[in-house]
Design an enzyme around this catalytic site. Structure first.
Site, PDB file in Angstrom:
ATOM      1  N   GLU A  10     113.871  55.897  64.482  1.00 48.25           N
ATOM      2  CA  GLU A  10     113.510  56.504  63.181  1.00 48.25           C
ATOM      3  C   GLU A  10     112.341  56.035  61.836  1.00 48.25           C
ATOM      4  OE1 GLU A  10     117.035  58.509  64.910  1.00 48.25           O
ATOM      5  OE2 GLU A  10     116.244  56.834  64.267  1.00 48.25           O
ATOM      6  N   HIS A  60     117.657  54.007  70.929  1.00 49.38           N
ATOM      7  CA  HIS A  60     117.290  55.351  70.089  1.00 49.38           C
ATOM      8  C   HIS A  60     118.247  56.693  71.811  1.00 49.38           C
ATOM      9  CE1 HIS A  60     115.741  59.082  67.935  1.00 49.38           C
ATOM     10  NE2 HIS A  60     115.390  58.877  69.262  1.00 49.38           N
ATOM     11  N   HIS A 104     116.830  52.881  60.146  1.00 54.11           N
ATOM     12  CA  HIS A 104     116.735  53.751  59.521  1.00 54.11           C
ATOM     13  C   HIS A 104     117.906  52.990  58.410  1.00 54.11           C
ATOM     14  CE1 HIS A 104     120.151  56.133  61.316  1.00 54.11           C
ATOM     15  NE2 HIS A 104     119.075  55.555  62.112  1.00 54.11           N
ATOM     16  N   HIS A 116     121.237  58.312  58.719  1.00 54.38           N
ATOM     17  CA  HIS A 116     122.255  58.619  59.270  1.00 54.38           C
ATOM     18  C   HIS A 116     122.723  57.385  59.341  1.00 54.38           C
ATOM     19  CE1 HIS A 116     119.265  58.222  62.619  1.00 54.38           C
ATOM     20  NE2 HIS A 116     120.306  58.174  63.369  1.00 54.38           N
ATOM     21  N   GLU A 135     124.395  51.917  60.586  1.00 53.33           N
ATOM     22  CA  GLU A 135     123.995  51.126  62.362  1.00 53.33           C
ATOM     23  C   GLU A 135     122.839  49.161  61.791  1.00 53.33           C
ATOM     24  OE1 GLU A 135     121.367  53.963  64.384  1.00 53.33           O
ATOM     25  OE2 GLU A 135     122.691  55.598  63.355  1.00 53.33           O
TER      26      GLU A 135
END
Length: 270
Positions: A10, A60, A104, A116, A135
């Site tokens: 992302e 990912h 991200h 997110h 994350e």
């Protein structure tokens, strides 16, 4: 020096919508090439900075996005899923430094492109010992459990600010600046790659402390739907504090990570 590079998608150069990171969409092939190119820029910088071994971990989705045939041949690639340590597969006491590329910001961050926390349709919030993390923080804590610092984070402006606030004086590269959840002002890939290479080389000289979370680790996860929390609550030792929130105590960070991932996997079945 051994370097582990965890590469998400992302935060890759040019990525702004879910179409760009979804394998079934026609735009995906274009952006997996850009993902590989961002990874290569980090590999090149690490090698220029003195790395003797570089391992790239595809982090990912199904974790089989990076094109091996286009990756710098000096790097090794960990591809596929599930992996025991997911986004942090390859971490261990033999690793000297970690890079996060294409990351991200956490759920709810203003200006965060595709922001997110681990699973966008499942998790609303995650806390470690009371501290909200995305994350970046979660994965840095896993590295920290092995005494390894994160020295470079690339992605959008929001994640670089999140990373510096949490991890201190590390190298960061903002390849884009969010103007909405699915919109950003982006650097040209050539410019982004030059900045990533230069920052990665500088990062090899960084002396920063690992992000260490005190043990035992108190984990608090808020889910988006009741049915998801119902499934996550099947994990032994979990405590439900309200309809959507679960807590558990882990003896160490790796156990906390694995248990949280198991909760998310169960929650994702409904």
């Amino acid at each position: 020096m051994n370097v582990l590079i965890s590469v998400d998608m992302e935060g890759i150069s040019g990525v702004v919508t879910t179409d760009h990171v979804t394998a079934t969409h026609k735009e995906y092939d274009r952006f997996r090439k850009l993902m590989t190119a961002d990874a290569n820029a980090a590999v090149e910088g690490a090698l220029a900075g003195g790395a003797t071994r570089v391992v790239v971990n595809d982090s990912h989705g199904g974790m089989a996005n990076i094109l091996l045939e286009e990756l710098n041949p000096a790097a090794e690639l960990i591809s596929g899923s599930p992996k025991p340590l997911s986004m942090m597969e390859g971490i261990g006491p033999n690793v000297d430094a970690v890079f996060f590329v294409g990351y991200h910001s956490r759920m709810g961050t203003g200006g965060g492109v595709l922001a997110h926390t681990y699973a966008g349709s499942i998790v609303t919030e995650l806390r470690l010992n009371g501290q909200a993390v995305g994350e970046t923080g979660l994965n840095a804590a896993v590295a920290g459990a092995y005494g390894v610092p994160v020295v470079l984070v690339t992605g959008d402006r929001a994640v670089t600010e999140e990373a510096r606030a949490l991890l201190g004086d590390i190298e960061t590269v903002a390849v884009k600046e969010g103007v909405g959840w699915k919109a950003a002002r982006c650097l040209h890939p050539d410019v982004a790659h030059r900045q990533i290479r230069e920052a990665a080389e500088r990062a090899m000289r960084k002396r920063v402390a690992p992000f260490v979370v005190a043990t035992p680790v108190e984990v608090r996860a808020v889910f988006q739907r009741l049915a998801q929390a119902d499934m996550a609550a099947l994990i032994p030792g979990s405590r439900r504090t309200d309809g959507l929130t679960l807590e558990f105590t882990a003896p160490d960070m790796e156990t906390a990570y694995r248990t949280f991932r198991a909760m998310v996997a169960l929650a994702g079945t409904v």
